[in-house]
Write an enzyme that holds these catalytic residues in place. Structure first.
Site, PDB file in Angstrom:
ATOM      1  N   ASP A 103      40.985  47.672  48.205  1.00  0.00           N
ATOM      2  CA  ASP A 103      40.874  46.303  47.714  1.00  0.00           C
ATOM      3  C   ASP A 103      39.480  45.801  48.076  1.00  0.00           C
ATOM      4  OD1 ASP A 103      41.621  43.672  46.926  1.00  0.00           O
ATOM      5  OD2 ASP A 103      43.664  44.061  47.626  1.00  0.00           O
ATOM      6  N   ASP A 162      39.186  41.974  43.829  1.00  0.00           N
ATOM      7  CA  ASP A 162      39.787  40.665  44.030  1.00  0.00           C
ATOM      8  C   ASP A 162      39.035  39.614  43.198  1.00  0.00           C
ATOM      9  OD1 ASP A 162      41.724  39.253  45.970  1.00  0.00           O
ATOM     10  OD2 ASP A 162      39.898  38.086  46.236  1.00  0.00           O
ATOM     11  N   GLU A 220      41.285  42.060  39.301  1.00  0.00           N
ATOM     12  CA  GLU A 220      42.288  40.987  39.331  1.00  0.00           C
ATOM     13  C   GLU A 220      41.698  39.809  38.564  1.00  0.00           C
ATOM     14  OE1 GLU A 220      44.694  38.056  42.396  1.00  0.00           O
ATOM     15  OE2 GLU A 220      42.602  38.526  42.714  1.00  0.00           O
ATOM     16  N   HIS A 278      51.388  40.801  46.264  1.00  0.00           N
ATOM     17  CA  HIS A 278      51.446  40.053  47.528  1.00  0.00           C
ATOM     18  C   HIS A 278      51.246  38.549  47.337  1.00  0.00           C
ATOM     19  CE1 HIS A 278      47.326  40.718  46.527  1.00  0.00           C
ATOM     20  NE2 HIS A 278      46.966  39.787  47.394  1.00  0.00           N
ATOM     21  N   ASP A 279      51.042  38.098  46.097  1.00  0.00           N
ATOM     22  CA  ASP A 279      50.852  36.667  45.832  1.00  0.00           C
ATOM     23  C   ASP A 279      52.051  36.044  45.121  1.00  0.00           C
ATOM     24  OD1 ASP A 279      48.235  36.683  46.848  1.00  0.00           O
ATOM     25  OD2 ASP A 279      47.393  37.272  44.916  1.00  0.00           O
TER      26      ASP A 279
END
Ligand code: NOJ
Length: 539
Positions: free
Chosen positions: A99, A195, A254, A318-319
């Site tokens: 990430d 990200d 993302e 994870h969000d």
């Protein structure tokens, strides 16, 4: 036969490292823990592992505030552990994706400490400093500009005030960031998840965003000057050239404020390999989980991701609230299986979030247990993201086999029944269903890279084909509690169907009745008519 591309044809599994497996009894997952579970992942059949950030971080945003991009947080392990993880992952035929959080750093990053130390510091321009704020808002709430009394200027942060945004216009920053990619590529990393990549560049003149209708203050502006700036495409070209200098490397972005059209615009041979469009993750309150809505989403993204633009399928990360929490009633996994079937049979690279394969639910938390900053700030309207980040449920021993001590977040109360060990021994479990589907994808090229053809089917069902040269796979999903007859036109014109998988007891022709919640996957070696030849269907 088409070339096999691991990132297109494979399944990518996201690990949230602090919650996957704790090897040293500190209540926090770590690299050694991941190493000890690699056989489980290989057996599940996934092709690549994406690790949420493992770099040193003060944890204002649990790792997404990076204090050093080229080191491992000592709580997770060492660079030597990391090298071993790469080697052992490769040994099992899987790839490793890191990430990359490059829109901002932690305010504890040495770059920012220097930048903040004085207006004349050579790194001052590595971040976004201004005498006066403009109207930009921070997505986690509040103004995006933080006053620094020592140097009497404001710095910009899209997320927390502990996450100052980087100035990508500065050529030294650009070089330093690309060097970080190089560092990990040299260590054998196979790819990157970027990200919020489409936030990297902001308008160089800091123009105010125009207003629009919305609930939160962040949504009451059109994000035209703080997002999706034109400088992004040349940067992606440069990044792609860097990746292409190594064999079979990959980058998935993302997309911030994503739509299929926006995500697809960043994908291509001279841009990203993939970009998330998050087609199915809208909150259930606004978009009830039903096949008509799902089909609409699929068709929209099929229209956006054409040619060599390949889509991704994401149901959880994870969000977001966990898939099973969004769609299932209580502990019943029927809807979770339907969701898994979609994830693994639609056209697009599936991203599986740790624990999704056993139907983990969000952990309900009391206010004082909330750790996630936006959850603390917005309680009770929004409870934050901790609920989907709880420890993996491995078995029914104390602390679910995740740790020997109380973990950093509570474990879900259903763990004595819902865990990997129990589901492994149950032929009908979601875990074994997931394993079967992943194996089927591996076996059937049509399921991996074939085109997507929706068929007309009764309300409450979703029926489609995946088709590649010489192979047709038909997927039939009944989202309801009632048996539903599938009309013959969705099945009759092809002969010689082979049943690949059914969660009911599919009897097939001549009745073509799907049982409640039944999932059926069939294959035929015959080629169906092209979609365009059937006036009822549209591609
Ligand atoms: C997106 C990440 O997915 C999220 O977890 C994080 O809080 C923000 N970016 C800021 O890095």
């Amino acid at each position: 036969m088409e070339e096999y591309l691991w990132w297109r044809d494979g399944v990518i599994y996201q690990i949230y490292p602090r919650s996957f497996m704790d090897s040293n009894g500190d209540g926090l997952g770590d690299l050694e823990g991941i190493l000890s579970r690699l056989d489980y992942l290989a057996e599940l059949g996934v092709d690549a592992l994406w690790l949420s950030p493992i770099y040193p971080s003060p944890d204002a945003d649990f790792g997404y505030d990076v204090a050093d991009h080229t080191a491992i947080d000592p709580r997770f392990g060492t660079l030597a552990d990391f090298d071993r993880l790469v080697a052992e992952t490769h040994q099992r035929g899987m790839r490793l994706i890191l990430d990359m959080v490059m829109n901002h750093t932690s305010d504890q990053h040495p770059w920012f400490r220097e930048s903040r130390s004085g207006r004349e510091n050579p790194k001052r321009d590595w971040y976004l400093w201004r005498d006066r704020p403009n109207n930009w808002e921070a997505v986690f709430g509040g103004r995006a500009w933080e006053y620094d009394p020592a140097t009497r200027q404001y710095y910009y942060h899209m997320f927390l005030q502990e996450q100052p945004d980087i100035n990508w216009h500065n050529p030294e920053v650009r070089k330093a960031q690309l060097d970080v990619f190089r560092f990990w590529l040299e260590r054998g990393v196979d790819g990157f998840r970027l990200d919020v990549f489409n936030l990297y560049f902001k308008d160089a003149d800091f123009r105010d965003n125009p207003p629009r209708f919305g609930l939160r203050s962040f949504d009451r502006q059109k994000h035209v000057y703080d997002c999706d700036r034109p400088e992004m495409l040349p940067l992606l070209q440069e990044l792609r050239a860097l990746l292409d200098a190594y064999p079979e490397r990959f980058a998935v972005g993302e997309t911030f404020i994503s739509t299929p059209e926006r995500a697809a615009a960043y994908v291509g041979d001279r841009a990203l390999h993939a970009a998330f469009s998050f087609d199915f993750t809208a909150l259930e309150v606004f978009f009830p989980w039903n096949p008509a809505w799902v089909r609409k989403q699929v068709e929209r993204r099929e229209a956006a991701f054409t040619g060599n633009r390949w889509p991704t399928t994401v149901l959880a990360n994870h969000d977001l609230p966990r898939t099973a929490s969004r769609y299932c009633r209580g502990e019943d996994d029927a809807q979770a299986k339907l969701a898994m079937a979609l994830l693994l049979t639609l056209r697009g690279t599936p991203f599986l979030y740790y624990g999704e394969e056993i139907g983990m639910r969000n952990v309900p938390l009391r206010r004082k247990e909330i750790l996630d900053p936006p959850g603390k700030r917005r309680w009770p309207f929004y409870k934050g993201r901790d609920g989907c980040r709880a420890p993996m449920q491995w078995d029914n021993s104390a602390y679910a086999g995740f740790s020997t001590v109380r973990p950093w977040l509570p474990i879900h109360a259903d763990y004595p029944e819902r865990n990997v060990a129990t589901q492994s021994g149950d032929a009908d479990s979601l875990l074994n269903f997931t394993r079967k589907l992943i194996a089927l994808r591996k076996e059937m090229p049509a399921l991996r890279s074939g085109e997507f053809i929706p068929l007309s089917s009764p309300p409450g069902t979703f029926v489609y084909r995946r088709q590649s040269f010489g192979q047709t796979v038909q997927v039939m999903l009944n989202f309801t509690r009632n048996p539903i007859q599938i009309p013959l036109d969705a099945g009759a014109e092809l002969k010689n169907w082979t049943l690949l998988l059914s969660t009911g007891s599919w009897e097939g022709s001549p009745a073509w009745i799907l049982k409640p919640h039944e999932i059926v996957v069939l294959s035929s070696t015959q080629q169906a008519l092209p979609a365009s030849a059937n006036p009822q269907e549209k591609r």
